[in-house]
Design a protein around this motif. Sequence first.
Motif, PDB file in Angstrom:
ATOM      1  N   SER A   2       9.960  -2.577 -26.059  1.00  0.00           N
ATOM      2  CA  SER A   2       9.280  -2.658 -24.841  1.00  0.00           C
ATOM      3  C   SER A   2       7.818  -2.079 -25.039  1.00  0.00           C
ATOM      4  CB  SER A   2      10.175  -1.746 -23.967  1.00  0.00           C
ATOM      5  OG  SER A   2       9.941  -0.353 -24.251  1.00  0.00           O
ATOM      6  N   LYS A   3       7.081  -2.417 -24.097  1.00  0.00           N
ATOM      7  CA  LYS A   3       5.612  -1.549 -24.069  1.00  0.00           C
ATOM      8  C   LYS A   3       5.836  -0.162 -24.023  1.00  0.00           C
ATOM      9  CE  LYS A   3       1.289  -1.744 -23.649  1.00  0.00           C
ATOM     10  NZ  LYS A   3       0.255  -2.059 -24.656  1.00  0.00           N
ATOM     11  N   ARG A   4       6.521   0.415 -23.417  1.00  0.00           N
ATOM     12  CA  ARG A   4       6.885   1.795 -23.419  1.00  0.00           C
ATOM     13  C   ARG A   4       7.049   2.517 -24.769  1.00  0.00           C
ATOM     14  NH1 ARG A   4      11.193   4.086 -19.735  1.00  0.00           N
ATOM     15  NH2 ARG A   4      12.385   3.942 -21.604  1.00  0.00           N
ATOM     16  N   ASP A   5       8.181   1.755 -25.354  1.00  0.00           N
ATOM     17  CA  ASP A   5       8.360   2.131 -26.705  1.00  0.00           C
ATOM     18  C   ASP A   5       7.422   2.000 -27.996  1.00  0.00           C
ATOM     19  OD1 ASP A   5      11.178   2.690 -25.773  1.00  0.00           O
ATOM     20  OD2 ASP A   5      12.007   0.699 -26.420  1.00  0.00           O
ATOM     21  N   GLY A  36       5.146   8.177 -15.855  1.00  0.00           N
ATOM     22  CA  GLY A  36       5.225   6.998 -15.054  1.00  0.00           C
ATOM     23  C   GLY A  36       4.209   5.897 -15.578  1.00  0.00           C
ATOM     24  N   PRO A  37       3.513   5.027 -14.540  1.00  0.00           N
ATOM     25  CA  PRO A  37       3.038   4.058 -14.838  1.00  0.00           C
ATOM     26  C   PRO A  37       1.614   4.453 -15.429  1.00  0.00           C
ATOM     27  CG  PRO A  37       3.227   4.205 -12.432  1.00  0.00           C
ATOM     28  CD  PRO A  37       3.963   5.489 -13.267  1.00  0.00           C
ATOM     29  N   ALA A  38       1.261   5.755 -15.337  1.00  0.00           N
ATOM     30  CA  ALA A  38      -0.249   6.251 -15.956  1.00  0.00           C
ATOM     31  C   ALA A  38      -0.041   5.885 -17.424  1.00  0.00           C
ATOM     32  CB  ALA A  38      -0.033   7.779 -15.665  1.00  0.00           C
ATOM     33  N   ILE A  39       0.745   5.812 -18.153  1.00  0.00           N
ATOM     34  CA  ILE A  39       0.665   5.513 -19.533  1.00  0.00           C
ATOM     35  C   ILE A  39       0.217   4.020 -19.679  1.00  0.00           C
ATOM     36  CG2 ILE A  39       2.388   7.322 -20.177  1.00  0.00           C
ATOM     37  CD1 ILE A  39       4.376   4.899 -20.889  1.00  0.00           C
ATOM     38  N   TYR A  40       0.421   3.105 -18.998  1.00  0.00           N
ATOM     39  CA  TYR A  40      -0.020   2.005 -19.020  1.00  0.00           C
ATOM     40  C   TYR A  40      -1.460   1.625 -18.666  1.00  0.00           C
ATOM     41  CZ  TYR A  40       4.962   1.335 -19.378  1.00  0.00           C
ATOM     42  OH  TYR A  40       6.316   1.653 -19.542  1.00  0.00           O
ATOM     43  N   ASN A  41      -2.035   2.717 -18.080  1.00  0.00           N
ATOM     44  CA  ASN A  41      -3.531   2.597 -17.318  1.00  0.00           C
ATOM     45  C   ASN A  41      -4.379   3.088 -18.531  1.00  0.00           C
ATOM     46  OD1 ASN A  41      -6.040   3.689 -16.187  1.00  0.00           O
ATOM     47  ND2 ASN A  41      -5.147   2.798 -14.457  1.00  0.00           N
ATOM     48  N   LEU A  42      -5.149   2.337 -19.032  1.00  0.00           N
ATOM     49  CA  LEU A  42      -6.184   2.780 -19.953  1.00  0.00           C
ATOM     50  C   LEU A  42      -7.150   4.139 -19.846  1.00  0.00           C
ATOM     51  CD1 LEU A  42      -6.940   2.087 -23.005  1.00  0.00           C
ATOM     52  CD2 LEU A  42      -9.011   0.786 -21.961  1.00  0.00           C
ATOM     53  N   ASP A  43      -7.511   4.331 -18.688  1.00  0.00           N
ATOM     54  CA  ASP A  43      -8.166   5.406 -18.291  1.00  0.00           C
ATOM     55  C   ASP A  43      -7.297   6.790 -18.075  1.00  0.00           C
ATOM     56  OD1 ASP A  43     -10.736   6.762 -17.487  1.00  0.00           O
ATOM     57  OD2 ASP A  43      -9.907   6.840 -15.604  1.00  0.00           O
ATOM     58  N   ALA A  44      -6.115   6.315 -17.385  1.00  0.00           N
ATOM     59  CA  ALA A  44      -5.207   7.601 -16.890  1.00  0.00           C
ATOM     60  C   ALA A  44      -4.677   7.924 -18.033  1.00  0.00           C
ATOM     61  CB  ALA A  44      -4.315   6.813 -15.782  1.00  0.00           C
ATOM     62  N   SER A  45      -4.120   7.022 -19.022  1.00  0.00           N
ATOM     63  CA  SER A  45      -3.312   7.309 -20.258  1.00  0.00           C
ATOM     64  C   SER A  45      -4.092   8.428 -20.957  1.00  0.00           C
ATOM     65  CB  SER A  45      -2.903   6.302 -20.771  1.00  0.00           C
ATOM     66  OG  SER A  45      -4.083   5.506 -21.628  1.00  0.00           O
ATOM     67  N   LYS A  46      -5.540   8.568 -20.896  1.00  0.00           N
ATOM     68  CA  LYS A  46      -6.316   9.405 -21.974  1.00  0.00           C
ATOM     69  C   LYS A  46      -6.854  10.620 -21.257  1.00  0.00           C
ATOM     70  CE  LYS A  46      -6.516   5.983 -25.398  1.00  0.00           C
ATOM     71  NZ  LYS A  46      -6.590   4.824 -24.611  1.00  0.00           N
ATOM     72  N   ARG A  95      -2.760  11.383 -23.131  1.00  0.00           N
ATOM     73  CA  ARG A  95      -2.229  12.149 -22.152  1.00  0.00           C
ATOM     74  C   ARG A  95      -0.856  12.730 -22.623  1.00  0.00           C
ATOM     75  NH1 ARG A  95      -4.374  13.933 -17.557  1.00  0.00           N
ATOM     76  NH2 ARG A  95      -5.837  12.120 -17.610  1.00  0.00           N
ATOM     77  N   ALA A  96      -0.169  11.744 -22.900  1.00  0.00           N
ATOM     78  CA  ALA A  96       1.266  12.205 -23.197  1.00  0.00           C
ATOM     79  C   ALA A  96       1.507  13.000 -24.286  1.00  0.00           C
ATOM     80  CB  ALA A  96       2.315  11.013 -23.581  1.00  0.00           C
ATOM     81  N   VAL A  97       0.582  12.799 -25.526  1.00  0.00           N
ATOM     82  CA  VAL A  97       0.659  13.926 -26.656  1.00  0.00           C
ATOM     83  C   VAL A  97       0.113  15.172 -26.173  1.00  0.00           C
ATOM     84  CG1 VAL A  97      -0.602  14.182 -28.937  1.00  0.00           C
ATOM     85  CG2 VAL A  97       0.393  11.894 -28.122  1.00  0.00           C
ATOM     86  N   ILE A  98      -0.744  15.155 -25.654  1.00  0.00           N
ATOM     87  CA  ILE A  98      -1.259  16.662 -24.947  1.00  0.00           C
ATOM     88  C   ILE A  98      -0.338  17.340 -24.053  1.00  0.00           C
ATOM     89  CG2 ILE A  98      -3.168  17.746 -23.402  1.00  0.00           C
ATOM     90  CD1 ILE A  98      -5.296  15.627 -24.375  1.00  0.00           C
ATOM     91  N   TYR A  99       0.366  16.621 -23.124  1.00  0.00           N
ATOM     92  CA  TYR A  99       1.248  17.187 -22.136  1.00  0.00           C
ATOM     93  C   TYR A  99       2.578  17.888 -23.103  1.00  0.00           C
ATOM     94  CZ  TYR A  99      -0.901  15.736 -18.019  1.00  0.00           C
ATOM     95  OH  TYR A  99      -2.005  15.422 -16.847  1.00  0.00           O
ATOM     96  N   TYR A 100       2.795  16.946 -24.098  1.00  0.00           N
ATOM     97  CA  TYR A 100       3.792  17.152 -25.173  1.00  0.00           C
ATOM     98  C   TYR A 100       3.570  18.551 -25.846  1.00  0.00           C
ATOM     99  CZ  TYR A 100       6.563  16.789 -29.359  1.00  0.00           C
ATOM    100  OH  TYR A 100       7.539  17.032 -30.741  1.00  0.00           O
ATOM    101  N   GLN A 101       2.144  18.490 -26.264  1.00  0.00           N
ATOM    102  CA  GLN A 101       2.093  19.894 -27.091  1.00  0.00           C
ATOM    103  C   GLN A 101       1.915  21.026 -26.083  1.00  0.00           C
ATOM    104  OE1 GLN A 101       1.730  20.139 -30.308  1.00  0.00           O
ATOM    105  NE2 GLN A 101       1.636  18.182 -30.994  1.00  0.00           N
ATOM    106  N   LEU A 102       1.516  20.902 -25.006  1.00  0.00           N
ATOM    107  CA  LEU A 102       1.434  21.915 -24.205  1.00  0.00           C
ATOM    108  C   LEU A 102       2.783  22.510 -23.760  1.00  0.00           C
ATOM    109  CD1 LEU A 102      -1.650  21.085 -21.962  1.00  0.00           C
ATOM    110  CD2 LEU A 102      -1.515  22.856 -23.509  1.00  0.00           C
ATOM    111  N   ALA A 103       3.634  21.564 -23.463  1.00  0.00           N
ATOM    112  CA  ALA A 103       5.232  21.717 -23.059  1.00  0.00           C
ATOM    113  C   ALA A 103       5.778  22.688 -24.281  1.00  0.00           C
ATOM    114  CB  ALA A 103       5.975  20.587 -22.777  1.00  0.00           C
ATOM    115  N   LYS A 104       5.487  22.124 -25.707  1.00  0.00           N
ATOM    116  CA  LYS A 104       5.944  23.042 -26.784  1.00  0.00           C
ATOM    117  C   LYS A 104       5.526  24.411 -26.869  1.00  0.00           C
ATOM    118  CE  LYS A 104       7.671  20.883 -30.245  1.00  0.00           C
ATOM    119  NZ  LYS A 104       8.973  20.857 -30.803  1.00  0.00           N
ATOM    120  N   HIS A 105       3.778  24.187 -26.877  1.00  0.00           N
ATOM    121  CA  HIS A 105       3.020  25.578 -26.815  1.00  0.00           C
ATOM    122  C   HIS A 105       3.587  26.677 -25.895  1.00  0.00           C
ATOM    123  CE1 HIS A 105      -0.320  28.112 -27.257  1.00  0.00           C
ATOM    124  NE2 HIS A 105      -0.323  28.373 -25.908  1.00  0.00           N
ATOM    125  N   PHE A 106       4.213  26.321 -24.770  1.00  0.00           N
ATOM    126  CA  PHE A 106       4.710  27.187 -23.679  1.00  0.00           C
ATOM    127  C   PHE A 106       6.191  27.412 -23.597  1.00  0.00           C
ATOM    128  CE2 PHE A 106       0.438  26.618 -22.009  1.00  0.00           C
ATOM    129  CZ  PHE A 106      -0.238  28.011 -22.008  1.00  0.00           C
TER     130      PHE A 106
END
Length: 113
Positions: A2-5, A36-46, A95-106
């Motif tokens: 899938s696109k998400r995968d 959610g759908p933000a990962i599919y939006n070029l601007d919102a996903s970065k 964005r997903a990578v940054i959020y992942y790293q921040l969740a791990k950091h804290f």
Amino acid sequence: MSKRDELIEKYAADIKDKFGENPDMDLLTKVAVGLGPAIYNLDASKVSGGDDKELETVKNNFLIKKLGMADSPKLMEAINSVIDKYGRSNKNKHRAVIYYQLAKHFGKESVYN
């Protein structure tokens, strides 16, 4: 696949290449699904590392609202640390990578359980 995968695989490759870590695929998947759908939006996903307003949004919407952190200078320090490791000149900071790293950091992985 899938696109998400496909996107999650791309995020995992970034974590390996830019941060030198083997990603926790379960957590990374949960972070991506949480966006959610933000990962599919070029601007919102970065995330733009040079845009202070964008970094404030990461702090307020993710660290404070999602992870339940108290506002402090440490939040912006952590965001800037992740952006620096990712590479400030890198235009494709997911964005997903940054959020992942921040969740791990804290140590806030449990938010996604």
